[in-house]
Design a protein around this motif. Structure first.
Motif, PDB file in Angstrom:
ATOM      1  N   VAL A  65      16.451 -11.825 -55.585  1.00  0.00           N
ATOM      2  CA  VAL A  65      15.749 -12.476 -54.470  1.00  0.00           C
ATOM      3  C   VAL A  65      14.769 -11.727 -54.155  1.00  0.00           C
ATOM      4  O   VAL A  65      15.194 -10.551 -53.526  1.00  0.00           O
ATOM      5  CB  VAL A  65      16.924 -13.257 -53.493  1.00  0.00           C
ATOM      6  CG1 VAL A  65      15.994 -13.563 -52.487  1.00  0.00           C
ATOM      7  CG2 VAL A  65      17.952 -14.022 -54.028  1.00  0.00           C
ATOM      8  N   ASP A  66      13.671 -12.051 -54.179  1.00  0.00           N
ATOM      9  CA  ASP A  66      12.517 -11.317 -53.797  1.00  0.00           C
ATOM     10  C   ASP A  66      11.291 -12.188 -53.756  1.00  0.00           C
ATOM     11  O   ASP A  66      11.159 -13.242 -54.040  1.00  0.00           O
ATOM     12  CB  ASP A  66      12.115 -10.234 -55.108  1.00  0.00           C
ATOM     13  CG  ASP A  66      11.811  -8.857 -54.423  1.00  0.00           C
ATOM     14  OD1 ASP A  66      11.072  -8.963 -53.201  1.00  0.00           O
ATOM     15  OD2 ASP A  66      11.784  -7.658 -54.945  1.00  0.00           O
ATOM     16  N   GLU A  67      10.070 -11.539 -53.061  1.00  0.00           N
ATOM     17  CA  GLU A  67       9.000 -12.091 -53.026  1.00  0.00           C
ATOM     18  C   GLU A  67       8.182 -12.534 -54.203  1.00  0.00           C
ATOM     19  O   GLU A  67       8.062 -11.446 -55.212  1.00  0.00           O
ATOM     20  CB  GLU A  67       7.884 -11.528 -52.155  1.00  0.00           C
ATOM     21  CG  GLU A  67       8.435 -11.482 -50.558  1.00  0.00           C
ATOM     22  CD  GLU A  67       7.675 -10.829 -49.751  1.00  0.00           C
ATOM     23  OE1 GLU A  67       6.369 -11.197 -49.617  1.00  0.00           O
ATOM     24  OE2 GLU A  67       8.178 -10.063 -48.960  1.00  0.00           O
ATOM     25  N   GLY A  68       7.825 -13.647 -54.637  1.00  0.00           N
ATOM     26  CA  GLY A  68       7.140 -13.913 -55.923  1.00  0.00           C
ATOM     27  C   GLY A  68       7.749 -13.981 -57.322  1.00  0.00           C
ATOM     28  O   GLY A  68       7.279 -13.972 -58.104  1.00  0.00           O
ATOM     29  N   LEU A  69       9.286 -13.900 -57.153  1.00  0.00           N
ATOM     30  CA  LEU A  69       9.934 -14.195 -58.464  1.00  0.00           C
ATOM     31  C   LEU A  69       9.532 -15.537 -58.970  1.00  0.00           C
ATOM     32  O   LEU A  69       9.595 -16.195 -58.405  1.00  0.00           O
ATOM     33  CB  LEU A  69      11.320 -13.915 -58.329  1.00  0.00           C
ATOM     34  CG  LEU A  69      11.798 -12.605 -58.015  1.00  0.00           C
ATOM     35  CD1 LEU A  69      13.350 -12.537 -57.665  1.00  0.00           C
ATOM     36  CD2 LEU A  69      11.243 -11.430 -58.891  1.00  0.00           C
ATOM     37  N   THR A  70       9.634 -15.647 -60.414  1.00  0.00           N
ATOM     38  CA  THR A  70       9.247 -16.775 -61.311  1.00  0.00           C
ATOM     39  C   THR A  70      10.207 -16.975 -62.527  1.00  0.00           C
ATOM     40  O   THR A  70      10.797 -16.119 -62.866  1.00  0.00           O
ATOM     41  CB  THR A  70       7.613 -16.790 -61.697  1.00  0.00           C
ATOM     42  OG1 THR A  70       7.541 -15.693 -62.866  1.00  0.00           O
ATOM     43  CG2 THR A  70       6.812 -16.724 -60.433  1.00  0.00           C
ATOM     44  N   MET A  71      10.106 -17.944 -63.139  1.00  0.00           N
ATOM     45  CA  MET A  71      10.870 -18.110 -64.259  1.00  0.00           C
ATOM     46  C   MET A  71      10.409 -17.203 -65.312  1.00  0.00           C
ATOM     47  O   MET A  71      11.305 -16.571 -66.275  1.00  0.00           O
ATOM     48  CB  MET A  71      10.645 -19.540 -65.009  1.00  0.00           C
ATOM     49  CG  MET A  71      11.116 -20.666 -64.269  1.00  0.00           C
ATOM     50  SD  MET A  71      12.918 -20.746 -64.349  1.00  0.00           S
ATOM     51  CE  MET A  71      13.154 -21.809 -65.833  1.00  0.00           C
ATOM     52  N   ALA A  72       9.217 -16.446 -65.378  1.00  0.00           N
ATOM     53  CA  ALA A  72       8.886 -15.465 -66.263  1.00  0.00           C
ATOM     54  C   ALA A  72       9.606 -14.283 -65.820  1.00  0.00           C
ATOM     55  O   ALA A  72       9.852 -13.471 -67.014  1.00  0.00           O
ATOM     56  CB  ALA A  72       7.307 -15.225 -66.123  1.00  0.00           C
ATOM     57  N   ASP A  73       9.860 -13.985 -64.994  1.00  0.00           N
ATOM     58  CA  ASP A  73      10.623 -12.692 -64.440  1.00  0.00           C
ATOM     59  C   ASP A  73      12.260 -12.795 -65.159  1.00  0.00           C
ATOM     60  O   ASP A  73      12.783 -12.079 -65.667  1.00  0.00           O
ATOM     61  CB  ASP A  73      10.737 -12.452 -62.983  1.00  0.00           C
ATOM     62  CG  ASP A  73       9.322 -12.358 -62.334  1.00  0.00           C
ATOM     63  OD1 ASP A  73       8.576 -11.392 -63.028  1.00  0.00           O
ATOM     64  OD2 ASP A  73       8.921 -12.920 -61.499  1.00  0.00           O
ATOM     65  N   LEU A  74      12.891 -14.178 -64.844  1.00  0.00           N
ATOM     66  CA  LEU A  74      13.920 -14.324 -65.132  1.00  0.00           C
ATOM     67  C   LEU A  74      14.036 -14.416 -66.751  1.00  0.00           C
ATOM     68  O   LEU A  74      14.964 -13.576 -67.347  1.00  0.00           O
ATOM     69  CB  LEU A  74      14.478 -15.941 -64.968  1.00  0.00           C
ATOM     70  CG  LEU A  74      15.427 -16.474 -65.596  1.00  0.00           C
ATOM     71  CD1 LEU A  74      16.797 -15.769 -65.300  1.00  0.00           C
ATOM     72  CD2 LEU A  74      15.845 -17.947 -65.283  1.00  0.00           C
ATOM     73  N   LYS A  75      12.954 -14.887 -67.469  1.00  0.00           N
ATOM     74  CA  LYS A  75      12.924 -14.894 -69.022  1.00  0.00           C
ATOM     75  C   LYS A  75      13.089 -13.398 -69.361  1.00  0.00           C
ATOM     76  O   LYS A  75      13.692 -13.039 -70.472  1.00  0.00           O
ATOM     77  CB  LYS A  75      11.712 -15.484 -69.382  1.00  0.00           C
ATOM     78  CG  LYS A  75      11.382 -15.707 -71.087  1.00  0.00           C
ATOM     79  CD  LYS A  75      12.605 -16.765 -71.637  1.00  0.00           C
ATOM     80  CE  LYS A  75      11.866 -17.109 -73.266  1.00  0.00           C
ATOM     81  NZ  LYS A  75      11.586 -16.080 -73.921  1.00  0.00           N
ATOM     82  N   GLY A  76      11.857 -12.728 -68.781  1.00  0.00           N
ATOM     83  CA  GLY A  76      11.865 -11.083 -69.127  1.00  0.00           C
ATOM     84  C   GLY A  76      13.303 -10.470 -68.986  1.00  0.00           C
ATOM     85  O   GLY A  76      13.456  -9.410 -70.058  1.00  0.00           O
TER      86      GLY A  76
END
Ligand SMILES: [Zn+2]
Length: 376
Positions: A241-252
């Protein structure tokens, strides 16, 4: 000791007769030669060269002789004692050398002997795999979080956006320790946690964002034990949980995990849309088959047993944390976003190590665990 006697002739004193002196000397030398070890030699020394030995006693007799007889008797006894001491010293050296040789042989270390004749046992592969996964994430800055296995229904379901009539909340799916008590107004029962997600809820409530935690642990569902099911199994869940996390961060993050776990270039993941109450959007996560790397697809000459020639292996569920879950756990969804991912350790152990029967994992037979080694 005999009384002084001026007419003593040493030849006439029994103990000082030359033949007697020789006999004492020979007996002493024979006794030393017969001593088989240092302990026996010590006994022989006391008997034949000690203060009460025949030669010592004879030596005392000399003092009682008339002066003219002393010299001859003294010389004779002195020579005999000298010979005895010499024989004693020589035997002492011999026996010490024998002892040293024997000790060298007896106490020699045979470096070819097996060093682990007492079996050391083995850590359970589920434990080592969970720790290895946790290591990958702690290296990325995640903290390991844990929580109770007997959990309030609120943490296990409500906080995670499970509606009251969600099928997972039924008694046939979940072990209830205590049902909701309508009379006292307590709407939340107590369950054996059905997933490690309640640890995520606790982590968000306990910590200020940003939150990066990995939650490995044991979970319970009312399944019968068979080759592919067990009522007690293990999950690892991940929450960021952080500011600005997206699915791209999850995928990486997921790509990095499978590369670390299965090694090498070409390891990657794909996401397929799905639905889970606690994530929105939600996805099933597949990783490329680590054995054939997808090359078995459409290639009947190179079939792959691991992925059934499909090229992908389903690993677990993931998604962006549902804003309703963030709100329930005291996190402002306008400011923060989060992603979560969870998967079963038993299932990963099965395809990672070709374990075909889940019962092998729970029976506690060390013959199953030992081949996995003592991975620390
Ligand atoms: Zn494959």
């Amino acid at each position: 000791m005999s009384a002084p006697n001026k007419s003593y002739d040493p030849v006439e004193v029994e103990a000082l007769k030359p033949a007697e002196i020789e006999r004492m000397r020979d007996e002493a030398v024979a006794a030393f030669a017969a001593a088989g070890d240092l302990e026996a030699l010590a006994h022989a020394k006391t008997a034949h060269a000690g203060g009460t030995s025949p030669l010592s006693l004879a030596n005392r007799e000399i003092g009682a002789l008339p002066p003219q007889a002393k010299a001859e008797a003294g010389k004779r006894v002195g020579q005999a004692r000298g010979a005895v001491n010499k024989a004693l010293a020589a035997r002492q050296v011999e026996l010490e050398a024998e002892r040293d040789t024997r000790v060298l042989v007896e106490e020699a270390v045979d470096v070819t002997l097996p060093y682990d004749r007492v079996p050391a046992g083995a850590r359970h592969p589920l434990t080592t795999l969970m720790e290895r996964i946790a290591d990958i994430f702690t290296a990325m800055g995640y903290a390991v979080a844990d929580g109770p296995e007997v959990e309030a229904e609120w943490y296990n379901f409500d906080a995670l956006n499970f509606v009251p009539d969600h099928p997972a909340r039924q008694m046939q799916d979940t072990f209830f320790v205590q049902g909701p008590d309508g009379t006292s107004g307590d709407e939340s029962g107590v369950v054996l946690r059905t997933h490690t997600s309640p640890v995520q809820a606790r982590a968000m409530l306990d910590r200020e964002p940003p939150v990066y935690v990995i939650c490995p642990g044991r979970v319970y569902r009312t399944d019968e034990l068979d080759a592919t099911h067990t009522p007690v199994f293990h999950q690892v869940e991940l929450l960021a949980v952080d500011e600005g996390l997206t699915m791209a961060d999850l995928k990486g993050t997921l790509d990095h995990m499978v590369q670390e776990l299965f090694g090498g270039e070409g390891m990657k993941t794909r996401l397929r849309p799905n639905f889970f109450p606690f994530t929105e959007p939600s996805a099933e996560m597949d990783m490329v088959c680590y054995v054939c790397r997808g090359e078995s697809v459409g290639n009947p000459d190179r079939p792959c047993r691991t992925c059934g020639s499909e090229g992908w292996i389903e690993l677990g569920g993931c998604g962006m944390v549902n804003p309703k879950v963030l709100v329930a756990c005291g996190v402002d969804p306008e400011k923060y976003s989060g992603f979560a991912f969870g998967f079963g350790i038993e299932r990963m152990l099965m395809f990672r190590h070709n374990v075909e029967d889940m019962r092998d994992m729970v029976e506690g037979d060390v013959r199953f665990t030992r081949p996995f080694g003592m991975e620390i």
